[in-house]
Design a protein around this motif. Structure first.
Motif, PDB file in Angstrom:
ATOM      1  N   UNK A 207      40.908  37.133  44.612  1.00 15.33           N
ATOM      2  CA  UNK A 207      40.728  38.433  44.240  1.00 15.33           C
ATOM      3  C   UNK A 207      39.652  39.321  44.352  1.00 15.33           C
ATOM      4  N   UNK A 208      39.147  40.137  44.757  1.00 12.28           N
ATOM      5  CA  UNK A 208      38.143  40.944  45.016  1.00 12.28           C
ATOM      6  C   UNK A 208      38.563  42.730  44.381  1.00 12.28           C
ATOM      7  N   UNK A 209      37.305  42.765  42.745  1.00 13.90           N
ATOM      8  CA  UNK A 209      38.280  44.441  42.688  1.00 13.90           C
ATOM      9  C   UNK A 209      36.671  44.489  42.951  1.00 13.90           C
ATOM     10  N   UNK A 210      36.598  45.839  43.593  1.00 15.45           N
ATOM     11  CA  UNK A 210      35.970  46.860  43.937  1.00 15.45           C
ATOM     12  C   UNK A 210      35.720  48.131  43.854  1.00 15.45           C
ATOM     13  N   UNK A 240      39.705  32.930  39.493  1.00  8.11           N
ATOM     14  CA  UNK A 240      40.313  33.857  40.895  1.00  8.11           C
ATOM     15  C   UNK A 240      39.712  34.864  41.420  1.00  8.11           C
ATOM     16  N   UNK A 241      38.644  36.309  40.603  1.00 10.90           N
ATOM     17  CA  UNK A 241      38.358  36.976  40.895  1.00 10.90           C
ATOM     18  C   UNK A 241      36.946  37.181  40.800  1.00 10.90           C
ATOM     19  N   UNK A 242      36.259  37.762  42.321  1.00  9.96           N
ATOM     20  CA  UNK A 242      35.183  38.237  42.104  1.00  9.96           C
ATOM     21  C   UNK A 242      34.861  39.805  42.041  1.00  9.96           C
ATOM     22  N   UNK A 257      34.958  37.361  36.010  1.00 10.52           N
ATOM     23  CA  UNK A 257      34.623  36.979  36.819  1.00 10.52           C
ATOM     24  C   UNK A 257      34.030  35.753  37.073  1.00 10.52           C
ATOM     25  N   UNK A 258      34.155  35.417  38.468  1.00 17.00           N
ATOM     26  CA  UNK A 258      33.684  33.891  38.924  1.00 17.00           C
ATOM     27  C   UNK A 258      31.774  34.795  38.997  1.00 17.00           C
ATOM     28  N   UNK A 259      31.715  35.756  39.926  1.00 17.99           N
ATOM     29  CA  UNK A 259      30.965  36.135  40.124  1.00 17.99           C
ATOM     30  C   UNK A 259      30.166  37.785  40.468  1.00 17.99           C
ATOM     31  N   UNK A 260      28.987  38.527  39.687  1.00 20.01           N
ATOM     32  CA  UNK A 260      29.343  39.639  40.632  1.00 20.01           C
ATOM     33  C   UNK A 260      28.331  39.965  41.853  1.00 20.01           C
TER      34      UNK A 260
END
Length: 526
Positions: A207-210, A240-242, A257-260
């Motif tokens: 999942x990508x949180x923007x 599961x989230x970036x 988050x895995x990465x930002x």
């Protein structure tokens, strides 16, 4: 320094009212129409072309629009923008979305940072991350590959990236570069998130949180919805989230988050498809190489927008014809009609791009203006629209300019010959027929069957909707909106009009209301 003046103070604008209107029905009839189709066309990037033969212009009007472009200093203002001047006067910010895909002018430094290098570095980080996901080096908790990517965002964090993904989805499948299915959650309506989550394998989804600010109410609400769904399956949401956010947001260094990946305040949401906002989801879905090709198409079209000759600059030409239609001919709407199912959500993206940018009634200095600005934008892909709202377009009381988009070939090249022609030929025949039907009409003694014609249109034509063509299309419309904003002397890069409703909604949720707002809250059981 460019001079920023209201449109109605320009002599070249006033001169447009002294030129006779063009009878497009007459101009497009017979051999004269054939000559116009050949004459009034300008090349775009990626093999596209902008044909404006069916617009209400002639050489005299085009000369007058050239004079307007010169007096309004449109080229100089674009130069100022891409060389790093503060063009967004409302928020006192630079405007740098073109810099995500190329360096048009001088090196732009903001807050001590070379912004082109900043954007390139983020693209590199996204590419490395996407490649690791595709290679199975970044996996779910069980060491299994992710198969789906879901973007969580609203407005420009959804409309543009969603439209771009849908535009290339079938092309990628046909050309062997489809990596992961993409889904999008935008609406705070719980049915939106529920529908997406019920349609995917959550355990194999990333999942990508923007959210640039990291505080967008709808987006954070939907993130909580997703986290709850992950936890219910016994999954660690942080695996599961970036995040795509700003370096100063609360999401930037979170362990959730895995990465930002980072964006900045110099790119508005509706202009962010070529930044990390579109880059993360498109690189995961199709691979970084395809996203790079998309950027190349946009960069090539940006170079044409820097062309000083109006008749060699498709975006500026399209923009000024639109200003002529809006401010001289008095047309208040524009329909965007892509004859490509892949562009099914492109009109929705352009609706936000145009109406959020140029829906202004004060100039860039905060002073009221005495002329109309941005048109109402709507549209649907053909031929669906023909069986929906074309009745009003053909025979309604309002004349609505039309912007067609068409391609000679389909993306999948999977077609059948029925009654002597393929489906793609039928599609193209329809768009050609509609242009002439709108322009020329048809006389009939039965007024119910009479078509007056005189309905102007343009068309952007390409061979096939490829990543490069899509990038060029996106850039064309972004730059068209920009040039129109320059001509109207408004700020196309802030959006104060979206804020008031958000403020009042927070008051409703905090039960800090009175009057009508209290009563509506009661009616809605809040």
């Amino acid at each position: 320094m460019a001079n920023w003046n209201n449109l109605d103070t320009l002599k070249s604008f006033q001169n447009l009212f002294n030129i006779s209107n063009v009878d497009i029905a007459e101009e497009m009839a017979g051999t004269n129409g054939a000559d116009r189709v050949k004459k009034y066309s300008v090349p775009m990037a990626a093999g596209l072309s902008f044909n404006y033969a069916a617009k209400e212009v002639n050489d005299e009007i085009l000369d007058a629009l050239k004079a307007l472009a010169t007096e309004a200093e449109l080229s100089e203002k674009f130069e100022a923008l891409y060389n790093g001047e503060v063009i967004n006067t409302g928020e006192k910010r630079l405007v740098l979305h073109q810099l995500t895909r190329g360096q048009l002018g001088n090196k732009v430094v903001a807050d001590g940072v070379d912004k082109r290098e900043f954007y390139l570095n983020e693209q590199k980080k996204i590419a490395e991350f996407a490649n690791k996901v595709h290679a199975g080096e970044i996996t779910n908790a069980k060491g299994e590959k992710f198969t789906t990517v879901v973007q969580i965002g609203i407005g420009g964090s959804d409309l543009g990236p969603r439209a771009m993904y849908l535009a290339l989805e079938n092309w990628a499948k046909k050309n062997g570069c489809f990596k992961m299915e993409a889904k999008f959650i935008s609406n705070v309506d719980p049915d939106d998130a529920s529908a997406v989550l019920n349609s995917i394998d959550v355990a194999h989804s990333i999942f990508i949180l923007v959210s640039k600010s990291g505080t967008t109410l709808e987006t954070l609400t939907n993130e909580s919805f997703v986290i709850d769904a992950l936890k219910k399956q016994g999954l660690d949401a942080s695996k599961h989230m970036i995040a795509v956010t700003s370096e100063t947001s609360p999401l930037a260094k979170s362990d959730n988050y895995l990465q930002a990946f980072f964006m900045d305040d110099f790119i508005g949401g509706r202009y962010s498809s070529t930044s990390g906002v579109g880059g993360a989801v498109l690189s995961l879905a199709f691979g970084p190489e395809i996203f790079a090709r998309f950027l190349d198409g946009a960069a090539a079209e940006d170079k044409l927008a820097a062309e000083k000759d109006l008749l060699k600059n498709p975006a500026m030409l399209d923009a000024l014809i639109g200003v002529y239609e809006r401010n001289v001919l008095g047309y208040d709407s524009t329909a965007v009609l892509p004859y490509s199912q892949a562009l099914s959500r492109f009109p929705a993206h352009l609706q936000q791009l145009d109406m959020e940018s140029n829906g202004k009634s004060v100039n860039r200095f905060g002073e009221p203006i005495d002329y109309v600005t941005g048109p109402i934008i709507f549209g649907e892909p053909g031929t669906n629209g023909q069986h929906s709202f074309y009745q009003l377009l053909h025979q309604g009381t309002d004349i609505i300019p039309l912007q067609f988009i068409g391609f000679k070939n389909s993306q999948l090249r999977n077609d059948v010959d029925i009654q002597g022609s393929t489906s793609q030929q039928k599609l193209c025949a329809n768009v050609a027929a509609q242009i002439v039907a709108f322009a020329c009409g048809k006389e009939d003694d039965n007024l119910n069957k009479n078509f007056e014609g005189g309905r102007p249109s343009s068309i952007i034509i390409g061979d096939e909707l490829t990543p490069e063509a899509l990038g060029a299309l996106l850039s064309h419309f972004e730059n068209k909106v920009m040039f129109q904003g320059f001509a109207w002397n408004i700020n196309s890069f802030d959006q104060e009009g979206v804020q008031l409703g958000k403020v009042l909604a927070k008051k409703v949720l905090a039960h800090e209301t009175e009057g009508a707002l209290t009563e509506y809250a009661k009616l809605l059981n809040i």
